[in-house]
Enzyme design. Structure first.
Site, short mmCIF file in Angstrom:
data_model
loop_
_atom_site.label_atom_id
_atom_site.label_comp_id
_atom_site.label_asym_id
_atom_site.label_seq_id
_atom_site.Cartn_x
_atom_site.Cartn_y
_atom_site.Cartn_z
N ASP A 98 0.77 -1.24 -0.16
CA ASP A 98 0.01 -0.01 0.08
C ASP A 98 0.86 1.14 -0.02
O ASP A 98 1.63 1.40 0.95
CB ASP A 98 -1.21 0.04 1.33
N ASP A 200 -3.10 4.60 -2.45
CA ASP A 200 -4.41 5.09 -1.76
C ASP A 200 -4.80 6.33 -2.48
O ASP A 200 -3.78 7.20 -2.76
CB ASP A 200 -3.53 5.32 -0.12
N GLU A 263 -6.81 3.60 -6.10
CA GLU A 263 -7.72 3.60 -5.35
C GLU A 263 -8.80 5.06 -5.78
O GLU A 263 -8.09 6.03 -5.66
CB GLU A 263 -7.64 3.78 -3.66
N HIS A 325 -11.11 -3.00 4.05
CA HIS A 325 -10.86 -2.54 5.25
C HIS A 325 -11.74 -1.37 5.85
O HIS A 325 -12.01 -0.95 6.88
CB HIS A 325 -9.46 -2.35 5.44
N ASP A 326 -12.23 -0.86 4.31
CA ASP A 326 -13.08 0.56 4.50
C ASP A 326 -14.74 0.30 4.40
O ASP A 326 -15.40 1.39 4.74
CB ASP A 326 -12.62 1.44 3.52
#
Length: 527
Positions: A98, A200, A263, A325-326
């Site tokens: 990430d 990200d 993302e 995870h979000d």
């Protein structure tokens, strides 16, 4: 035609804090991930994406990076990482890191220097502006976590920009020195042997040069996040960001077949631009979150699949995700029966799927007691019930103390049904969710039609979603019942189902109907 590895691959996201603890502190780590690699091999995935593992004060659990070229001590060190990377590669898997380019931690040495004085050489590595004459922030931009996106720094008498927490100041990608430093970060990890990056909030990294106010959102209601009061027209998706994305791709390509996943939350036509052009490509996979963001209805899913496919450039490859995870857990959103259908949808659509740890066990909604809530997004806007802790709970491995995750108290509570809903229990149960995922992943490997074949949506009605996947002479029908009643199988021209390869119910038979909440994959042959 030789395809790049990532087109037929399945990516598995690991949230390192919650996968496996090796030292008893209740927090997962890199050594724990290495210990569980054989589970991932047996599951049938191809690549692992790790959420941030870099040194961090953990204000946003790793997305506030204090050193882009180190390892957070609670996870291990660089030697631990190198062992993990070697172990991953030894098993024929790939490792994706990430990369967090929009912002750093306010404890990063760069920001410490930047805020030291207005004439510090690194002042322009971040985005600083004077207050308006009335002392208010430079513009109306709103943090994604609520409140102004500007924080006043009394020592130097200016505001700095932060799209997220005030402890996450935004980097200034218009500064060439900052840009070079961040590209050096990519080189550091590529030289170490990583296979790519999930980038990200990529669409955030450049802001309009004049920092114009964002227009108000006419559709905003108090039920939506405060961020949505305005449309992020000038604070995201700027033309210069696409040029940087293309440069990142060029760098990655210089190392061979490296993967960049971006993302990006944008409508289809703007989302597709992040593929770039054939001559100047950008990220291979701009993340597609539409299966998370839309109602779980057959007609809605059919439309969004068709529209997404139609939006892709000729050189673009699709991708799909149902959890992260979000995001709320898929089983918590649609129920366990439909979570099985969702697994079949995810793993049979055209494109590269990403699985999120624990979804293969069917973990549902996990209620977090008020005194155990850790997520800053929830704590800043508790009335919206948008907490992400529920999708970050520790992975339940077995029915031993703390579910085999740790010998100490886990940092977040386990799912309430962990004694029965765990990997060990489901490995021994042929009809379990885990068995379904393993069977689906095995089918993807065995049938090119599922991994890299073409797709044709069928014109169905009601609760039935159906499509064909084709490669060479192979033709498969995927039929998914998104409702609670039986539905008739669709007819596909002159082709008829001759064999059921897999059903979400675990009963493999050939019938004219699908049971309630059933998905099935059939071989088709000419009449």
């Amino acid at each position: 035609m030789k395809r790049p590895w990532w087109q037929s691959a399945v990516i598995y996201q690991i949230y390192p804090r919650s996968f496996q603890d090796s030292d008893g502190d209740g927090i997962g780590d890199l050594a724990g991930i290495e210990r569980r690699l054989d589970y991932l091999v047996a599951l049938g995935i191809d690549a692992i994406w790790l959420s941030p593992i870099f040194p961090s004060p953990m204000k946003d659990f790793g997305y506030d990076v204090a050193d882009y070229c180190g390892i957070e001590p609670m996870f291990g060190d660089l030697a631990t990482f190198d062992r993990l990377l070697a172990a991953v590669h030894a098993r024929g898997l790939r490792l994706i890191l990430d990369f967090v380019p929009n912002h750093s931690s306010d404890q990063h040495p760069w920001f410490v220097e930047s805020r030291a004085s207005r004439d510090n050489p690194k002042r322009d590595w971040y985005i600083w502006r004077d207050a308006k004459p009335d002392g208010s922030p430079p513009n109306n931009w709103i943090s994604d976590f609520g409140g102004s996106a500007w924080e006043w720094d009394a020592a130097t008498g200016q505001f700095y920009l932060h799209a997220f927490l005030k402890e996450q100041p935004d980097l200034n990608w218009r500064n060439p020195e900052l840009k070079r430093a961040m590209f050096d970060v990519l080189r550091f990890w590529l030289d170490r042997g990583v296979d790519g990056f999930r980038i990200d909030v990529l669409w955030h990294i450049v802001k309009a040069a004049d920092l114009t106010d964002n227009p108000p959102n006419p559709d905003w209601t108090p039920a939506r996040t405060e961020r949505d009061r305005v449309l992020q027209l000038h604070s995201t998706d700027q033309p210069e960001a696409h040029a940087i994305s293309a440069e990142m791709r060029a760098l990655a390509n210089s190392y061979g077949e490296r993967l960049l996943v971006g993302e990006i939350f944008l409508p289809n036509e703007r989302h597709a631009r992040w593929y770039g052009s054939v001559e100047r490509p950008q990220v291979q996979l701009p993340f597609n979150f539409q299966l998370i963001e839309n109602d779980w209805k057959a007609d809605r899913l059919r439309t969004l699949i068709a529209d997404y496919e139609a939006s892709l450039p000729a050189h673009g490859w699709p991708n799909w995700v149902i959890g992260s995870h979000d995001a709320p857990r898929i089983a918590g959103r649609v129920g366990e029966a439909q979570a099985r259908v969702a697994a079949m949808l995810l793993l049979t659509l055209r494109g590269t799927p990403t699985l999120y740890q624990g979804d293969e066990l069917g973990i549902g909604r996990v209620d977090i007691p008020a005194d155990r809530i850790r997520d800053p997004q929830h704590l800043r806007q508790p009335q919206l019930d948008i907490g992400r802790d529920r999708s970050r709970t520790p992975f339940p491995w077995d029915d031993s103390a703390h579910a085999g995750f740790s010998t100490g108290e886990p940092w977040l509570p386990l799912n309430a049904d962990w004694r029965t809903r765990n990997a060990a229990a489901q490995l021994g149960e042929p009809g379990s969710m885990l068995s379904l995922y393993r069977d689906l992943l095995a089918l993807r490997r065995a049938h090119a039609a599922l991994s890299v074949g073409d797709i044709a949506l069928l014109d169905t009605t009601g609760d039935l979603l159906a499509y064909e996947r084709m490669s060479g002479n192979e033709r498969l029908l995927i039929a998914l019942n998104l409702g609670g009643g039986s539905v008739m199988l669709p007819r596909s021209g002159d082709h008829r189902p001759v064999r059921c390869l897999l059903s979400t119910r675990g009963v493999w038979d050939l019938s004219d109907t699908l049971a309630p909440n059933e998905g099935a994959i059939f071989e088709l042959e000419d009449d």
